[in-house]
Design a protein around this motif. Structure first.
Motif, PDB file in Angstrom:
ATOM      1  N   ILE A   1      38.377 -10.466  13.062  1.00 51.55           N
ATOM      2  CA  ILE A   1      39.186 -10.894  13.423  1.00 51.55           C
ATOM      3  C   ILE A   1      39.696 -11.185  14.788  1.00 51.55           C
ATOM      4  N   GLY A   2      38.838 -11.359  15.440  1.00 53.68           N
ATOM      5  CA  GLY A   2      38.773 -11.451  16.987  1.00 53.68           C
ATOM      6  C   GLY A   2      39.362 -10.897  17.859  1.00 53.68           C
ATOM      7  N   ALA A   3      39.230 -11.987  19.211  1.00 56.81           N
ATOM      8  CA  ALA A   3      40.306 -10.869  20.806  1.00 56.81           C
ATOM      9  C   ALA A   3      41.531 -11.465  20.327  1.00 56.81           C
ATOM     10  N   PRO A   4      41.688 -10.591  21.308  1.00 59.11           N
ATOM     11  CA  PRO A   4      43.290 -11.146  21.573  1.00 59.11           C
ATOM     12  C   PRO A   4      43.434 -12.275  22.331  1.00 59.11           C
ATOM     13  N   THR A   5      44.373 -13.339  22.000  1.00 59.25           N
ATOM     14  CA  THR A   5      44.476 -15.072  22.253  1.00 59.25           C
ATOM     15  C   THR A   5      45.521 -14.832  23.429  1.00 59.25           C
TER      16      THR A   5
ATOM     17  N   GLY B   1      56.736 -16.912   4.425  1.00 56.03           N
ATOM     18  CA  GLY B   1      56.563 -17.589   5.705  1.00 56.03           C
ATOM     19  C   GLY B   1      56.635 -17.089   6.894  1.00 56.03           C
ATOM     20  N   PHE B   2      55.860 -17.611   8.076  1.00 53.47           N
ATOM     21  CA  PHE B   2      54.870 -17.051   9.623  1.00 53.47           C
ATOM     22  C   PHE B   2      55.889 -18.303  10.897  1.00 53.47           C
ATOM     23  N   ALA B   3      56.174 -17.286  11.369  1.00 59.45           N
ATOM     24  CA  ALA B   3      56.843 -18.555  12.258  1.00 59.45           C
ATOM     25  C   ALA B   3      55.987 -19.589  13.034  1.00 59.45           C
ATOM     26  N   GLY B   4      54.940 -19.388  13.032  1.00 65.08           N
ATOM     27  CA  GLY B   4      53.660 -19.659  13.237  1.00 65.08           C
ATOM     28  C   GLY B   4      52.501 -19.747  13.169  1.00 65.08           C
ATOM     29  N   ASP B   5      51.452 -20.606  12.837  1.00 67.43           N
ATOM     30  CA  ASP B   5      50.200 -20.570  12.480  1.00 67.43           C
ATOM     31  C   ASP B   5      48.982 -19.829  12.411  1.00 67.43           C
ATOM     32  N   ASP B   6      49.089 -19.053  13.683  1.00 66.07           N
ATOM     33  CA  ASP B   6      48.713 -17.620  13.685  1.00 66.07           C
ATOM     34  C   ASP B   6      48.686 -16.176  12.912  1.00 66.07           C
ATOM     35  N   GLU B   7      50.076 -16.095  13.337  1.00 69.97           N
ATOM     36  CA  GLU B   7      50.881 -14.954  12.019  1.00 69.97           C
ATOM     37  C   GLU B   7      50.283 -15.609  11.065  1.00 69.97           C
ATOM     38  N   ARG B   8      50.111 -16.534  10.322  1.00 66.70           N
ATOM     39  CA  ARG B   8      49.799 -16.514   9.220  1.00 66.70           C
ATOM     40  C   ARG B   8      48.034 -16.184   8.562  1.00 66.70           C
ATOM     41  N   GLU B   9      47.155 -16.688   9.181  1.00 64.15           N
ATOM     42  CA  GLU B   9      46.052 -16.954   9.359  1.00 64.15           C
ATOM     43  C   GLU B   9      45.743 -15.511   9.312  1.00 64.15           C
ATOM     44  N   VAL B  10      46.236 -14.153  10.547  1.00 62.01           N
ATOM     45  CA  VAL B  10      46.012 -12.854  10.408  1.00 62.01           C
ATOM     46  C   VAL B  10      46.833 -12.366   9.153  1.00 62.01           C
TER      47      VAL B  10
END
Length: 208
Positions: free
Chosen positions: A131-135, A61-70
């Motif tokens: 992984i892309g650049a920092p958001t 589980g993750f607090a946000g979708d970004d964490e899950r994607e990473v």
């Protein structure tokens, strides 16, 4: 795939929580930062990733979708499984990982228990263009808190989290003691993840 769970938090443990969904208690593994924001008896929503093995079904589980994607992306690297991926997010925010990969910061990656120099090089090589650049999106709980008078249960929570991530008891206690010398006020439960990350920076890449 179970994309998220929403329900009443029945229990919060060192590395997991139990969320009641439709009368079923679902065990969800998570980082200390995510767990620090859960309260027993209150409703919570976690973004989730289900890892299927021949002998188990494990929900992360993750607090946000970004964490899950990473979390899911780093597992595409050779040698990185879900436990190591979770450890990476316990030590670094998603943007910290993006920055480390983008700048070839091997030392930052080596701070994660289980990642050595070769592993860090492989992560950079395989994720560099993916992984892309920092958001720039702030993490749920990051940064070093400016706070002393840390309650013993808060102090022990950070020590236990470090031990769970692979350091020995003495190294964990010494790191927390070092961090607390800069604390100047009371620390809330929400600031525990900040203490943990500061302790991890103190420990660097070494483990006792």
């Amino acid at each position: 795939m179970i994309a998220s769970v929403r329900g009443t938090v029945a229990a919060v443990r060192l590395d997991s929580a139990v969320v009641e969904v439709g009368g079923v208690g679902m065990l969800v593994l998570a980082t200390p930062a995510t767990l620090a924001h859960l309260r027993v008896g209150q409703e919570a929503t976690l973004f989730t990733s289900l890892v299927v093995r021949e002998d188990s079904l494990t929900l992360f589980g993750f607090a946000g979708d970004d964490e899950r994607e990473v979390f899911e992306l780093v597992q595409t690297v050779s040698g990185v499984g879900p436990r190591l991926a979770l450890a990476m997010l316990a030590v670094h925010t998603p943007d910290d990982l993006r920055r480390a990969v983008a700048t070839d910061d091997l030392k930052a990656l080596e701070r994660v228990p289980g990642i050595g120099r070769k592993g860090a090089q492989r992560i950079v090589l395989e994720l560099k263009d993916r992984i892309g650049a920092p958001t720039g999106v702030p993490a749920t709980a990051s940064g070093t808190p400016a706070a002393p008078g840390v309650p013993e249960d808060r102090r022990q929570q950070v020590v236990d989290a470090l031990v769970g991530l692979g350091w020995n008891q003495k190294a964990a206690e010494d790191a927390v003691a070092t961090v607390l010398t800069d604390v100047t006020g009371p620390v809330s439960a929400d600031e525990v993840p900040g203490l943990l990350r500061a302790a991890l920076r103190t420990l660097g890449g070494g483990r006792g």
